[in-house]
Scaffold this motif. Structure first.
Motif, short mmCIF file in Angstrom:
data_model
loop_
_atom_site.label_atom_id
_atom_site.label_comp_id
_atom_site.label_asym_id
_atom_site.label_seq_id
_atom_site.Cartn_x
_atom_site.Cartn_y
_atom_site.Cartn_z
N ILE A 1 0.83 -1.21 0.00
CA ILE A 1 0.00 0.00 0.00
C ILE A 1 0.86 1.26 0.00
N SER A 2 0.56 2.14 -0.93
CA SER A 2 1.23 3.44 -0.98
C SER A 2 0.16 4.53 -1.03
N MET A 3 0.29 5.49 -0.14
CA MET A 3 -0.67 6.60 -0.12
C MET A 3 0.03 7.84 0.39
N THR A 4 -0.42 9.01 -0.09
CA THR A 4 0.10 10.26 0.48
C THR A 4 -1.07 11.07 1.03
N PHE A 5 -0.75 11.88 2.04
CA PHE A 5 -1.78 12.69 2.68
C PHE A 5 -1.32 14.14 2.68
N LYS A 6 -2.09 14.98 2.02
CA LYS A 6 -1.71 16.40 1.93
C LYS A 6 -2.15 17.14 3.18
N PRO A 7 -1.44 18.23 3.53
CA PRO A 7 -1.82 18.99 4.71
C PRO A 7 -3.22 19.58 4.56
N GLY B 1 -2.51 12.72 17.11
CA GLY B 1 -3.71 12.53 17.92
C GLY B 1 -4.48 11.33 17.43
N MET B 2 -5.13 10.67 18.38
CA MET B 2 -5.94 9.50 18.00
C MET B 2 -7.29 9.57 18.69
N VAL B 3 -8.34 9.37 17.90
CA VAL B 3 -9.70 9.36 18.46
C VAL B 3 -10.31 8.00 18.10
N PHE B 4 -10.84 7.33 19.11
CA PHE B 4 -11.33 5.96 18.92
C PHE B 4 -12.84 5.92 18.72
N GLN B 5 -13.32 4.71 18.43
CA GLN B 5 -14.74 4.52 18.18
C GLN B 5 -15.58 4.90 19.40
N LYS B 6 -15.18 4.37 20.55
CA LYS B 6 -15.91 4.70 21.77
C LYS B 6 -15.14 5.79 22.50
N PRO B 7 -15.85 6.81 23.00
CA PRO B 7 -15.16 7.85 23.75
C PRO B 7 -14.44 7.23 24.94
N VAL C 1 -2.16 19.04 22.36
CA VAL C 1 -0.71 18.94 22.11
C VAL C 1 -0.36 19.34 20.67
N GLN C 2 -1.31 19.97 20.01
CA GLN C 2 -1.14 20.45 18.63
C GLN C 2 -0.48 19.39 17.73
N PRO C 3 -1.24 18.33 17.48
CA PRO C 3 -0.66 17.21 16.73
C PRO C 3 -0.39 17.56 15.27
N ARG C 4 0.52 16.79 14.67
CA ARG C 4 0.83 16.97 13.25
C ARG C 4 -0.23 16.26 12.40
N LEU C 5 -0.81 15.26 13.00
CA LEU C 5 -1.75 14.41 12.27
C LEU C 5 -2.82 13.93 13.27
N ILE C 6 -4.07 13.90 12.82
CA ILE C 6 -5.13 13.36 13.69
C ILE C 6 -5.70 12.09 13.04
N LEU C 7 -5.70 11.01 13.80
CA LEU C 7 -6.24 9.75 13.31
C LEU C 7 -7.59 9.50 14.00
N ALA D 1 -6.74 23.52 10.21
CA ALA D 1 -5.46 23.57 10.93
C ALA D 1 -4.74 22.22 10.97
N TYR D 2 -5.45 21.14 10.69
CA TYR D 2 -4.86 19.81 10.87
C TYR D 2 -5.07 18.93 9.64
N THR D 3 -4.30 17.86 9.61
CA THR D 3 -4.49 16.83 8.59
C THR D 3 -5.15 15.64 9.28
N ILE D 4 -6.19 15.13 8.68
CA ILE D 4 -7.00 14.10 9.36
C ILE D 4 -7.15 12.85 8.48
N ILE D 5 -6.94 11.70 9.10
CA ILE D 5 -7.25 10.43 8.43
C ILE D 5 -8.32 9.75 9.26
N ILE D 6 -9.40 9.37 8.61
CA ILE D 6 -10.53 8.80 9.36
C ILE D 6 -10.98 7.49 8.74
#
Lengths: 233, 250
Positions: B22-28, B87-93, B163-169, B195-200
């Protein structure tokens, strides 16, 4: 089969019925004119209500499917195309109705030499062929037929462009039939517009099949590079 | 410009080949949605970006993952430092059993920042960014466990933002929430991408359509298609993608 598939098949069948109805209206409008058949003209005018109610039903079915089933990709393209094709077919139905109305209100039968001299049968033939070919393209996903529709519309446009001088000459030679010739001119315009509506339908078919928008400027490009079926993965 | 990148990623859990080439890029400042049926590898892929899969004993990775150009799997990389920036946000709070204030302040404290003024300002900024400030500003000392599920999820997002993350998952961040809370989270994601780059990761295709700029479709450990979301949802280039998003899969 999913609920969505069932709805889409039903919608496709309804649109095909609408297409056939409009095609039949146009054929009856032609016979009305050629034969001066006022009974048939009444029938065309009565059927116009059926065309309108079909249009409303198809519109409503599209809205319901979009609202309730969140279609995407080819399903969404199909629905958006059906909405616009439906509108264009209804407009062609209006022209058939208007032609029948013209004949209905004619005080005397139209002379054959005027009908033929004004190239009305030729225009009917092209417009009706376009309706049938566009329907076949829709049913079978035939891209070659779509390309031919643009060429046929150009033929209609070409005849239409000659009509000013044709009608002017016919009026000069047939002073007793000036009123009929003015009506003929109006019918010619309607047939030319019917061709434009089929061209709009052709553009919608391209959007449905290939998600390509060919309206306006892009149309020229398409004419130079006819469509090919996309490759399967 | 690229914020994060995956290059020729292969992942195994023991003998099971979970991700394939798998190859993927994520733009800001973009949101990328990862979609696909359960077990397709999208969550495994997401978790590569904060090295959460490292916790699984038979996990093995080949390929390169970079964030801001930094190879986060290099021998010198410090896992704690990497996770601080992602940063990481999960399915259940999953708020900590602490006050609302302390949940958001936690990341700062871990980083050794205890200055009252700085912490106060960061807590307020993060809660505002997470669209939660107006609802909790008078109850900051209240337990995080006492607020609603939707508020807890936004609190978890505020905690990640502090913590002003570089990436939010985000791994299905709204799947356990009601439609109103879901709408708030979606609005929030839309705002946060400024302000952030997000992968969801999401199973909700309409949600992917609403919030993401790019969509990647995963199937059986492969990334079948990755393109602009409009393209994927109007005219996917691959038949498998089309079958999946139109519900004609399998």
């Amino acid at each position: 089969m999913s609920h969505l598939d069932t709805n889409l098949i039903q919608l496709k069948n309804d649109l095909i019925q609408m297409w056939n109805l409009v095609s039949s209206q146009m054929e009856k409008a032609r016979l009305t004119l050629i034969n001066g058949d006022k009974d048939l003209a009444h029938e065309v005018r009565a059927n116009e209500k059926l065309v309108d109610s079909f249009e409303l039903k198809i519109d409503m079915d599209c809205e319901n499917i979009i609202m309730l089933q969140n279609p995407v990709a080819v399903d969404l393209r199909f629905l958006l195309s059906v909405l616009k094709i439906n509108y264009n077919l209804e407009r062609i139905g209006d022209y058939a109705n208007a032609i029948a109305k013209t004949v209905e209100h004619s005080e005397k039968p139209w002379p054959v030499e005027i009908i033929e001299g004004a190239k009305i049968p030729e225009m009917f033939y092209i417009a009706q062929t376009m309706i049938q070919e566009s329907l076949a393209a829709f049913e079978k996903g035939d891209r070659k037929k779509i390309n031919r529709l643009f060429a046929m519309d150009e033929k209609l446009d070409k005849i239409n462009a000659e009509e000013n001088s044709i009608i002017t000459k016919l009026i000069r030679d047939n002073q007793d039939n000036t009123s009929i010739l003015l009506d003929a001119f109006s019918i010619i315009r309607k047939l030319e517009r019917a061709g434009d509506h089929i061209t709009n339908i052709a553009e919608e078919l391209i959007f449905y099949f290939d998600a390509v928008i060919v309206k306006h400027s892009k149309l020229q490009k398409l004419k130079q590079n006819p469509l090919k079926a996309p490759e399967k993965s | 410009m690229i914020q994060a990148e995956a290059k020729k990623i292969n992942v195994w859990y023991g003998d099971f080949h979970a991700l394939k080439e798998i190859s993927m890029t994520f733009k800001p400042n973009t949101v990328t949605a990862l979609i696909g049926p359960s077990g397709c590898g999208k969550s495994t892929f997401l978790r590569l970006f904060n090295r959460m899969n490292d916790l699984i004993s038979n996990f093995r990775l080949e390929g390169l993952i970079t964030v801001d150009g930094e190879n986060i799997y290099s021998k010198d990389a410090k896992i704690d430092e990497i996770r601080k920036g992602i940063g990481m946000v999960f399915q259940k709070p999953n708020p900590f059993p602490k006050s609302i204030y302390e949940n958001v302040a936690y990341g700062l404290r871990v980083n050794g920042i205890n200055d009252r003024k700085t912490v106060d300002e960061t807590v307020e900024r993060s809660l505002r960014q997470a669209a939660l400030w107006d609802e909790v500003k008078d109850d900051l000392k209240k337990s995080a466990m006492s607020i609603s599920g939707g508020q807890q999820q936004r609190l978890c997002i505020a905690r990640a933002l502090a913590v002003q993350p570089r990436l939010i998952l985000m791994d299905e961040p709204a799947s356990a929430l009601d439609p109103i809370s879901t709408a708030k989270i979606e609005e929030l994601i839309f705002e946060l991408k400024k302000a952030y780059t997000i992968i969801i990761v999401t199973h909700n295709l309409q949600q992917a359509g609403r919030i993401s700029d790019y969509t990647g479709f995963f199937y059986l450990g492969e990334m079948i298609e990755h393109d602009k979301t409009q393209k994927i949802f109007l005219n996917p280039g691959n038949e498998r993608t089309q079958n999946y998003i139109t519900g004609r899969f399998g």
